[in-house]
Motif scaffolding. Structure first.
Motif, PDB file in Angstrom:
ATOM      1  N   GLY A   9     -87.179 -23.414 -40.637  1.00 16.14           N
ATOM      2  CA  GLY A   9     -86.077 -24.363 -40.677  1.00 16.14           C
ATOM      3  C   GLY A   9     -85.785 -25.041 -39.350  1.00 16.14           C
ATOM      4  N   ARG A  10     -86.671 -24.844 -38.354  1.00 18.27           N
ATOM      5  CA  ARG A  10     -86.487 -25.501 -37.055  1.00 18.27           C
ATOM      6  C   ARG A  10     -86.918 -26.960 -37.137  1.00 18.27           C
ATOM      7  N   VAL A  11     -86.147 -27.832 -36.499  1.00 11.11           N
ATOM      8  CA  VAL A  11     -86.494 -29.246 -36.441  1.00 11.11           C
ATOM      9  C   VAL A  11     -87.655 -29.407 -35.463  1.00 11.11           C
ATOM     10  N   VAL A  12     -88.810 -29.798 -35.999  1.00  9.84           N
ATOM     11  CA  VAL A  12     -90.026 -29.948 -35.202  1.00  9.84           C
ATOM     12  C   VAL A  12     -90.215 -31.399 -34.773  1.00  9.84           C
ATOM     13  N   ARG A  13     -89.937 -32.334 -35.682  1.00  7.85           N
ATOM     14  CA  ARG A  13     -90.059 -33.765 -35.382  1.00  7.85           C
ATOM     15  C   ARG A  13     -88.905 -34.500 -36.030  1.00  7.85           C
ATOM     16  N   ARG A  14     -88.643 -35.676 -35.496  1.00  9.29           N
ATOM     17  CA  ARG A  14     -87.538 -36.501 -35.975  1.00  9.29           C
ATOM     18  C   ARG A  14     -87.963 -37.952 -35.843  1.00  9.29           C
ATOM     19  N   ALA A  15     -87.679 -38.762 -36.857  1.00 13.15           N
ATOM     20  CA  ALA A  15     -88.030 -40.181 -36.810  1.00 13.15           C
ATOM     21  C   ALA A  15     -86.916 -41.002 -37.431  1.00 13.15           C
ATOM     22  N   ALA A  16     -86.580 -42.109 -36.784  1.00 12.93           N
ATOM     23  CA  ALA A  16     -85.607 -43.050 -37.327  1.00 12.93           C
ATOM     24  C   ALA A  16     -86.370 -44.258 -37.845  1.00 12.93           C
ATOM     25  N   GLY A  17     -85.988 -44.742 -39.003  1.00 17.83           N
ATOM     26  CA  GLY A  17     -86.674 -45.874 -39.609  1.00 17.83           C
ATOM     27  C   GLY A  17     -87.685 -45.405 -40.636  1.00 17.83           C
ATOM     28  N   GLN A  18     -88.296 -46.368 -41.287  1.00 16.20           N
ATOM     29  CA  GLN A  18     -89.260 -46.064 -42.343  1.00 16.20           C
ATOM     30  C   GLN A  18     -90.557 -45.554 -41.738  1.00 16.20           C
ATOM     31  N   PRO A  19     -90.955 -44.309 -42.053  1.00 15.52           N
ATOM     32  CA  PRO A  19     -92.166 -43.743 -41.457  1.00 15.52           C
ATOM     33  C   PRO A  19     -93.433 -44.194 -42.178  1.00 15.52           C
ATOM     34  N   ARG A  20     -94.515 -44.209 -41.446  1.00 13.10           N
ATOM     35  CA  ARG A  20     -95.817 -44.457 -42.056  1.00 13.10           C
ATOM     36  C   ARG A  20     -96.339 -43.132 -42.605  1.00 13.10           C
ATOM     37  N   ARG A  21     -97.075 -43.203 -43.676  1.00  5.51           N
ATOM     38  CA  ARG A  21     -97.630 -42.004 -44.324  1.00  5.51           C
ATOM     39  C   ARG A  21     -98.434 -41.153 -43.337  1.00  5.51           C
ATOM     40  N   ALA A  22     -99.269 -41.796 -42.522  1.00  2.00           N
ATOM     41  CA  ALA A  22    -100.107 -41.066 -41.561  1.00  2.00           C
ATOM     42  C   ALA A  22     -99.252 -40.321 -40.542  1.00  2.00           C
ATOM     43  N   ASP A  23     -98.143 -40.929 -40.116  1.00  2.00           N
ATOM     44  CA  ASP A  23     -97.252 -40.271 -39.156  1.00  2.00           C
ATOM     45  C   ASP A  23     -96.574 -39.046 -39.772  1.00  2.00           C
ATOM     46  N   VAL A  24     -96.202 -39.156 -41.041  1.00  2.00           N
ATOM     47  CA  VAL A  24     -95.574 -38.023 -41.735  1.00  2.00           C
ATOM     48  C   VAL A  24     -96.581 -36.874 -41.853  1.00  2.00           C
ATOM     49  N   ILE A  25     -97.803 -37.194 -42.207  1.00  3.00           N
ATOM     50  CA  ILE A  25     -98.841 -36.163 -42.343  1.00  3.00           C
ATOM     51  C   ILE A  25     -99.089 -35.478 -41.003  1.00  3.00           C
ATOM     52  N   ALA A  26     -99.142 -36.250 -39.918  1.00  2.00           N
ATOM     53  CA  ALA A  26     -99.361 -35.677 -38.584  1.00  2.00           C
ATOM     54  C   ALA A  26     -98.196 -34.770 -38.189  1.00  2.00           C
TER      55      ALA A  26
END
Length: 117
Positions: A87-104
């Motif tokens: 449950g630790r926050v590993v990554r955070r992104a604001a805005g619409q993410p790209r599929r490749a970025d989510v997978i990474a």
């Protein structure tokens, strides 16, 4: 997509998420009712979560959870948090993410969960 790193070891569990976290990782999406990019983000996160066993996508209505939004410093929707198995926050992104970025980012969360970082 702007990406920020770890949130000082912050952990989110069932109480904060309003749902069971994923066994391996959780994709948490903060959305609002009239946010067009939120709909596209929902599709991407659902698709990625469906590809990887043990990964769950949880969507949180930012307007209905203002205390959590303030605590986590969510400034816009969509904002996506990637949680590891603990449950630790590993990554955070604001805005619409790209599929490749989510997978990474998901790969990073799974690795972090295995190593206990």
């Amino acid at each position: 997509m702007r990406v920020r790193g770890r949130d000082d070891g912050r952990r989110l569990g069932t109480a904060e998420l309003g749902a069971e976290p994923g066994e391996r990782a959780t994709l948490v999406q903060f959305s609002s009712a009239f946010c067009a990019p939120c709909r596209a983000t929902r599709r991407v996160l659902n698709e990625v979560a469906g590809m990887v066993p043990g990964v769950t996508h949880v969507e949180i209505d930012a307007e209905a959870h203002l205390d959590l939004v303030r605590e986590l410093e969510i400034l816009k929707t969509p904002t996506v948090l990637v949680l590891d198995a603990d449950g630790r926050v590993v990554r955070r992104a604001a805005g619409q993410p790209r599929r490749a970025d989510v997978i990474a980012a998901l790969g990073e969360a799974v690795r972090a969960g295995r190593t206990g970082q």
